[in-house]
Design a protein around this motif. Structure first.
Motif, PDB file in Angstrom:
ATOM      1  N   ALA A   1      15.653  42.198  19.695  1.00 50.45           N
ATOM      2  CA  ALA A   1      15.217  41.101  20.559  1.00 50.45           C
ATOM      3  C   ALA A   1      16.391  40.247  21.050  1.00 50.45           C
ATOM      4  O   ALA A   1      16.426  39.830  22.214  1.00 50.45           O
ATOM      5  CB  ALA A   1      14.197  40.237  19.836  1.00 50.45           C
ATOM      6  N   ALA A   2      17.363  39.968  20.177  1.00 53.02           N
ATOM      7  CA  ALA A   2      18.500  39.134  20.573  1.00 53.02           C
ATOM      8  C   ALA A   2      19.332  39.832  21.645  1.00 53.02           C
ATOM      9  O   ALA A   2      19.773  39.206  22.626  1.00 53.02           O
ATOM     10  CB  ALA A   2      19.361  38.801  19.354  1.00 53.02           C
TER      11      ALA A   2
ATOM     12  N   ARG B   1      18.230  42.133  23.730  1.00 59.52           N
ATOM     13  CA  ARG B   1      17.413  42.160  24.943  1.00 59.52           C
ATOM     14  C   ARG B   1      17.484  40.824  25.671  1.00 59.52           C
ATOM     15  O   ARG B   1      17.598  40.758  26.883  1.00 59.52           O
ATOM     16  CB  ARG B   1      15.976  42.494  24.545  1.00 59.52           C
ATOM     17  CG  ARG B   1      14.973  42.561  25.650  1.00 59.52           C
ATOM     18  CD  ARG B   1      15.190  43.725  26.587  1.00 59.52           C
ATOM     19  NE  ARG B   1      15.326  44.969  25.886  1.00 59.52           N
ATOM     20  CZ  ARG B   1      14.502  45.990  25.946  1.00 59.52           C
ATOM     21  NH1 ARG B   1      13.430  45.898  26.686  1.00 59.52           N
ATOM     22  NH2 ARG B   1      14.741  47.095  25.285  1.00 59.52           N
ATOM     23  N   ARG B   2      17.421  39.716  24.921  1.00 68.57           N
ATOM     24  CA  ARG B   2      17.503  38.385  25.517  1.00 68.57           C
ATOM     25  C   ARG B   2      18.849  38.199  26.197  1.00 68.57           C
ATOM     26  O   ARG B   2      18.947  37.674  27.314  1.00 68.57           O
ATOM     27  CB  ARG B   2      17.320  37.326  24.420  1.00 68.57           C
ATOM     28  CG  ARG B   2      17.457  35.904  24.890  1.00 68.57           C
ATOM     29  CD  ARG B   2      16.189  35.410  25.534  1.00 68.57           C
ATOM     30  NE  ARG B   2      16.329  35.408  26.980  1.00 68.57           N
ATOM     31  CZ  ARG B   2      15.314  35.275  27.828  1.00 68.57           C
ATOM     32  NH1 ARG B   2      14.092  35.145  27.380  1.00 68.57           N
ATOM     33  NH2 ARG B   2      15.498  35.264  29.104  1.00 68.57           N
ATOM     34  N   ALA B   3      19.944  38.635  25.530  1.00 69.37           N
ATOM     35  CA  ALA B   3      21.285  38.490  26.105  1.00 69.37           C
ATOM     36  C   ALA B   3      21.413  39.315  27.388  1.00 69.37           C
ATOM     37  O   ALA B   3      22.003  38.854  28.375  1.00 69.37           O
ATOM     38  CB  ALA B   3      22.331  38.923  25.085  1.00 69.37           C
TER      39      ALA B   3
ATOM     40  N   ALA C   1      18.937  40.124  29.414  1.00 69.41           N
ATOM     41  CA  ALA C   1      18.136  39.463  30.435  1.00 69.41           C
ATOM     42  C   ALA C   1      18.855  38.232  30.971  1.00 69.41           C
ATOM     43  O   ALA C   1      18.882  37.998  32.184  1.00 69.41           O
ATOM     44  CB  ALA C   1      16.766  39.081  29.871  1.00 69.41           C
ATOM     45  N   ASP C   2      19.444  37.449  30.071  1.00 70.73           N
ATOM     46  CA  ASP C   2      20.184  36.269  30.505  1.00 70.73           C
ATOM     47  C   ASP C   2      21.357  36.662  31.394  1.00 70.73           C
ATOM     48  O   ASP C   2      21.639  35.998  32.395  1.00 70.73           O
ATOM     49  CB  ASP C   2      20.682  35.458  29.304  1.00 70.73           C
ATOM     50  CG  ASP C   2      19.564  34.705  28.606  1.00 70.73           C
ATOM     51  OD1 ASP C   2      18.462  34.588  29.189  1.00 70.73           O
ATOM     52  OD2 ASP C   2      19.789  34.247  27.468  1.00 70.73           O
TER      53      ASP C   2
ATOM     54  N   ARG D   1      15.146  27.680  29.353  1.00 73.34           N
ATOM     55  CA  ARG D   1      13.964  28.337  28.833  1.00 73.34           C
ATOM     56  C   ARG D   1      12.912  27.330  28.391  1.00 73.34           C
ATOM     57  O   ARG D   1      11.986  27.648  27.672  1.00 73.34           O
ATOM     58  CB  ARG D   1      14.328  29.217  27.634  1.00 73.34           C
ATOM     59  CG  ARG D   1      15.085  30.436  28.069  1.00 73.34           C
ATOM     60  CD  ARG D   1      15.319  31.344  26.896  1.00 73.34           C
ATOM     61  NE  ARG D   1      16.691  31.781  26.968  1.00 73.34           N
ATOM     62  CZ  ARG D   1      17.566  31.790  25.996  1.00 73.34           C
ATOM     63  NH1 ARG D   1      17.212  31.368  24.817  1.00 73.34           N
ATOM     64  NH2 ARG D   1      18.781  32.193  26.169  1.00 73.34           N
TER      65      ARG D   1
END
Length: 87
Positions: free
Chosen positions: A65-66, A68-70, A72-73, A81
Motif C-alpha cells: 500500500a505504501a 502504491r501511494r507513493a 500515485a502521488d 489528502r
C-alpha cells in the motif's frame, strides 16, 4: 469450416445461423470469391464461480500500500489528502 454462397446464405439464413450458434464457421462467397467469414462470437461467461475467484485472488501478487501511494502521488503530483479543493 464450410463454404456457402451469398445466395445460399440468403435462402437458408436461419439454418446457417443455427449452425454458427452451435460453433460452425462459414466462409461466404460471391461470384466464387470469398468475401466474409461468419463465425460464433467468443464465448462470454455471465458469471464467474466463487471458487475460481478465490483461486485467482489467492494467486494474485501482494500489494504494498505504501509503495502504491507513493507511485500515485508521483503520478498525480501528490496533493492534499484532507478533502481540500480538487477542482
Amino acid at each position: 469450416m464450410k463454404t456457402i454462397t451469398q445466395r445460399e446464405l440468403a435462402a437458408r439464413s436461419t439454418a446457417v445461423l443455427d449452425d454458427v450458434e452451435a460453433g460452425e464457421t462459414y466462409h461466404v462467397t460471391r461470384n466464387g470469391t470469398e468475401i466474409a467469414e461468419l463465425r460464433p462470437l467468443g464465448t462470454r461467461r455471465r458469471f464467474v464461480p466463487v471458487d475460481e475467484l478465490w483461486r485467482k485472488w489467492r494467486a494474485a501478487p501482494a500489494v504494498d500500500a505504501a509503495r502504491r501511494r507513493a507511485e500515485a502521488d508521483g503520478f498525480f503530483g501528490g496533493g492534499e489528502r484532507d478533502g481540500g479543493d480538487r477542482g
